[in-house]
Write a protein that holds these residues in place. Structure first.
Motif, PDB file in Angstrom:
ATOM      1  N   LEU A  20      55.182  31.204  40.476  1.00  0.00           N
ATOM      2  CA  LEU A  20      53.985  32.043  40.311  1.00  0.00           C
ATOM      3  C   LEU A  20      52.744  31.298  40.791  1.00  0.00           C
ATOM      4  O   LEU A  20      51.903  31.857  41.509  1.00  0.00           O
ATOM      5  CB  LEU A  20      53.809  32.446  38.851  1.00  0.00           C
ATOM      6  N   TYR A  34      41.342  38.325  54.618  1.00  0.00           N
ATOM      7  CA  TYR A  34      40.722  39.654  54.739  1.00  0.00           C
ATOM      8  C   TYR A  34      39.290  39.511  55.250  1.00  0.00           C
ATOM      9  O   TYR A  34      38.819  40.269  56.072  1.00  0.00           O
ATOM     10  CB  TYR A  34      40.639  40.316  53.363  1.00  0.00           C
ATOM     11  N   HIS A 324      44.656  50.910  50.137  1.00  0.00           N
ATOM     12  CA  HIS A 324      44.699  49.851  49.119  1.00  0.00           C
ATOM     13  C   HIS A 324      44.887  50.387  47.713  1.00  0.00           C
ATOM     14  O   HIS A 324      45.014  49.620  46.762  1.00  0.00           O
ATOM     15  CB  HIS A 324      43.437  49.000  49.221  1.00  0.00           C
ATOM     16  N   ILE A 335      50.561  42.359  37.791  1.00  0.00           N
ATOM     17  CA  ILE A 335      49.750  41.320  37.135  1.00  0.00           C
ATOM     18  C   ILE A 335      49.488  41.726  35.682  1.00  0.00           C
ATOM     19  O   ILE A 335      49.849  41.032  34.739  1.00  0.00           O
ATOM     20  CB  ILE A 335      48.402  41.080  37.845  1.00  0.00           C
TER      21      ILE A 335
HETATM   22  C1  HEM Z   1      50.252  37.379  38.941  1.00  0.00           C
HETATM   23  C2  HEM Z   1      49.532  37.566  39.978  1.00  0.00           C
HETATM   24  C3  HEM Z   1      49.833  38.492  41.140  1.00  0.00           C
HETATM   25  C4  HEM Z   1      50.831  39.399  41.317  1.00  0.00           C
HETATM   26  C5  HEM Z   1      51.954  39.715  40.354  1.00  0.00           C
HETATM   27  C6  HEM Z   1      50.630  40.031  42.619  1.00  0.00           C
HETATM   28  C7  HEM Z   1      51.466  40.983  43.167  1.00  0.00           C
HETATM   29  C8  HEM Z   1      51.318  41.528  44.434  1.00  0.00           C
HETATM   30  C9  HEM Z   1      52.180  42.565  45.003  1.00  0.00           C
HETATM   31  C10 HEM Z   1      53.364  43.197  44.299  1.00  0.00           C
HETATM   32  C11 HEM Z   1      51.717  42.854  46.260  1.00  0.00           C
HETATM   33  C12 HEM Z   1      52.284  43.886  47.266  1.00  0.00           C
HETATM   34  C13 HEM Z   1      51.477  45.161  47.124  1.00  0.00           C
HETATM   35  C14 HEM Z   1      52.025  46.267  48.015  1.00  0.00           C
HETATM   36  O1  HEM Z   1      52.971  46.905  47.636  1.00  0.00           O
HETATM   37  O2  HEM Z   1      51.482  46.469  49.070  1.00  0.00           O
HETATM   38  C15 HEM Z   1      50.584  42.006  46.479  1.00  0.00           C
HETATM   39  C16 HEM Z   1      49.863  42.007  47.651  1.00  0.00           C
HETATM   40  C17 HEM Z   1      48.744  41.228  47.820  1.00  0.00           C
HETATM   41  N1  HEM Z   1      48.150  40.378  46.888  1.00  0.00           N
HETATM   42 FE1  HEM Z   1      48.824  39.967  45.042  1.00  0.00          FE
HETATM   43  N2  HEM Z   1      49.509  39.523  43.199  1.00  0.00           N
HETATM   44  C18 HEM Z   1      48.984  38.589  42.319  1.00  0.00           C
HETATM   45  C19 HEM Z   1      47.835  37.858  42.464  1.00  0.00           C
HETATM   46  C20 HEM Z   1      47.044  37.926  43.583  1.00  0.00           C
HETATM   47  C21 HEM Z   1      45.802  37.218  43.732  1.00  0.00           C
HETATM   48  C22 HEM Z   1      45.184  36.326  42.665  1.00  0.00           C
HETATM   49  C23 HEM Z   1      45.313  37.534  44.973  1.00  0.00           C
HETATM   50  C24 HEM Z   1      44.055  37.129  45.645  1.00  0.00           C
HETATM   51  C25 HEM Z   1      43.174  36.413  45.224  1.00  0.00           C
HETATM   52  C26 HEM Z   1      46.275  38.438  45.590  1.00  0.00           C
HETATM   53  C27 HEM Z   1      46.142  38.945  46.867  1.00  0.00           C
HETATM   54  C28 HEM Z   1      47.038  39.821  47.471  1.00  0.00           C
HETATM   55  C29 HEM Z   1      46.916  40.309  48.845  1.00  0.00           C
HETATM   56  C30 HEM Z   1      45.824  39.941  49.834  1.00  0.00           C
HETATM   57  C31 HEM Z   1      47.997  41.184  49.065  1.00  0.00           C
HETATM   58  C32 HEM Z   1      48.343  41.933  50.367  1.00  0.00           C
HETATM   59  C33 HEM Z   1      47.704  43.289  50.351  1.00  0.00           C
HETATM   60  C34 HEM Z   1      47.975  43.991  51.669  1.00  0.00           C
HETATM   61  O3  HEM Z   1      49.059  44.426  51.909  1.00  0.00           O
HETATM   62  O4  HEM Z   1      47.081  44.106  52.464  1.00  0.00           O
HETATM   63  N3  HEM Z   1      47.309  38.665  44.728  1.00  0.00           N
HETATM   64  N4  HEM Z   1      50.352  41.216  45.353  1.00  0.00           N
END
Ligand code: HEM
Length: 447
Positions: A20, A34, A324, A335
């Protein structure tokens, strides 16, 4: 013998927390890309950071929930699991796979789909590890008669994860791959149900933990508990159609999914109804870090369910699809619900006595909740802007639209940074404590 032995559930939880932490840093890098598209472009472009982030996150969820199931199964049966060796092999396969996956992404080798973008050959050891989990679980449960609801939820979660995981690889067969509509229908169906399956593992463990904290064991045997279980199972099996409203496939699939998705209103109602009593219990049990995390997750179930019920309405979904909004929905849930619940289990399993909600913890948890809220709202705002762009007749170039989104993405990044710091402040003591002085003999015993 001190109670800081690195038992099997603790090893799973520790491995999950380390994965994680890596996932958070990849997410942060992605969010920075981004607003600074050229950032690290030469060796870690967004095409790599996104799958690195998402795969890490999924492994946190399956590794952490395996650890919780192993720990709580033993605590509820009072018996050791059937085989420590099988559980160890499962954990080592997961760990080896995630390292190989990270390497394949960093050197630019993909070949998979959506959440599993890694080379499909790596899907085989993961499936084998999961079969070991299923076998070990079935052998550890002494019969299914008169069992509390969470024993059924764990079984359902393990079986359906295996089924949907294998289903998500049907595209390797030309019969499925050659028909794009069928291929995409199966893809989105398998991912939608896969989320439902890991939710069964996590919600089952949260029912066990809630009863453990409150010192009762009545709820998990009530009709209401089993009714909610069947409602969850019904949604796991049939609500996935809301992912494919925009696909030219059979209308009955969409209609059934729309109706099934709306049954989630019942879960929504139950949360509102029970909120007051959980607040009252907070006065009594709020000193447990795990309880504060469970309570926060409850609030996020409320918020993310509201958004997902809205997105499941076809007339709204036609605007939100491909924006988004989906990321807000996915991250809000993984999360706010999954990760906070898994951290509750980690603080209960890794720390003995269980972690206390001291001042530092309370500040970290509030930081996480407030940062996540801003993070979530910024993704919804980006979704609204993109939905308007998608529907506009003015033919504004994609690059111009992304540039207009920049102020929102800056808020997203800052909120993401604060969220990452808040989460790492909760994660660090959970990793440090059990490792600080694990038993000198190195012998591993089942807790
Ligand atoms: C426990 C913490 C987190 C979990 C469980 C999580 C989970 C996910 C999941 C499941 C996706 C895919 C979403 C989709 O279906 O398109 C995703 C995409 C993303 N996450 Fe996270 N995330 C977490 C924390 C973060 C944090 C802290 C950041 C940024 C500071 C972040 C930035 C992003 C970005 C930039 C994407 C890509 C979005 C896109 O497709 O353009 N995530 N995250």
């Amino acid at each position: 013998m001190s109670n800081k032995h690195l038992t099997i559930p603790k090893i799973f939880m520790l491995a999950g927390l380390i994965i994680l932490s890596a996932g958070l840093l990849f997410g942060l890098t992605g969010a920075l890309q981004y607003i600074v598209p050229g950032f690290l472009k030469q060796f870690l472009s967004f095409e790599k950071t996104r799958p690195l982030h998402v795969s890490a996150i999924l492994f946190w969820i399956i590794t952490g929930s395996s650890g919780a199931v192993f720990s709580y199964l033993q605590q509820s049966t009072g018996k050791k699991i059937y085989s420590v060796l099988l559980a160890k092999i499962q954990c080592y396969i997961f760990s080896a796979c995630i390292v190989l996956i990270f390497i394949s992404y960093c050197i630019g080798i993909f070949g998979g789909r959506e959440y599993w973008e890694f080379p499909p050959a790596l899907g085989l050891p993961i499936a084998i590890a999961w079969v070991l989990f299923l076998f070990n679980y079935l052998k550890s449960v002494s019969g299914f008669k008169n069992q509390p609801v969470y024993v059924w939820m764990w079984l359902t979660g393990i079986v359906f994860f295996l089924f949907t995981f294998l289903e998500s690889y049907l595209w390797i067969f030309p019969y499925f791959r050659n028909n794009i509509v069928n291929d995409m229908t199966i893809q989105w169906k398998s991912y939608g149900s896969m989320v439902g399956s890991w939710n069964m593992l996590i919600y089952g463990s949260s029912i066990f933990l809630m009863e453990k904290i409150m010192g009762v064991s009545s709820y998990s045997r009530t009709r209401l508990a089993f009714l909610m279980y069947f409602l969850g199972l019904f949604n796991l099996m049939f609500n996935w159609g809301h992912h494919i409203y925009t696909l030219p496939t059979h209308n009955y699939i969409k209609h059934v999914s729309y109706i099934v998705s709306m049954t989630e209103l019942l879960i929504f109602g139950k949360i509102i109804y029970q909120w007051k009593s959980s607040l009252d219990s907070a006065k009594k049990y709020g000193h447990y870090a795990a309880y504060s995390l469970l309570l926060s997750a409850d609030a996020w179930v409320f918020l993310t369910l509201a958004l997902s019920i809205l997105m499941s309405v076809p007339a709204i979904n036609v605007y939100t699809h491909g924006t988004h909004f989906t990321v807000a929905h996915a991250m809000g849930a993984t999360i706010g619900i999954n990760s906070l619940l898994l951290l509750a289990f980690a603080s209960d399993i890794l720390m003995q006595p269980p972690a206390i909600s001291n001042k530092k913890f309370k500040i970290s948890l509030w930081t996480v909740n407030i940062a996540l809220f801003v993070f979530w709202i910024s993704l919804i705002a980006a979704g609204i802007q993109k939905a308007r762009w998608q529907m506009s007749t003015e033919k504004i170039p994609f690059s111009v639209m992304m540039l207009e989104q920049r102020p929102i993405f800056i808020i997203f990044f800052i909120a993401g940074l604060v969220l990452t710091i808040g989460l790492l402040l909760i994660i660090y003591p959970l990793i440090k404590w059990p490792l600080m002085s694990s038993d000198k003999t190195g012998k591993q015993v089942v807790a």
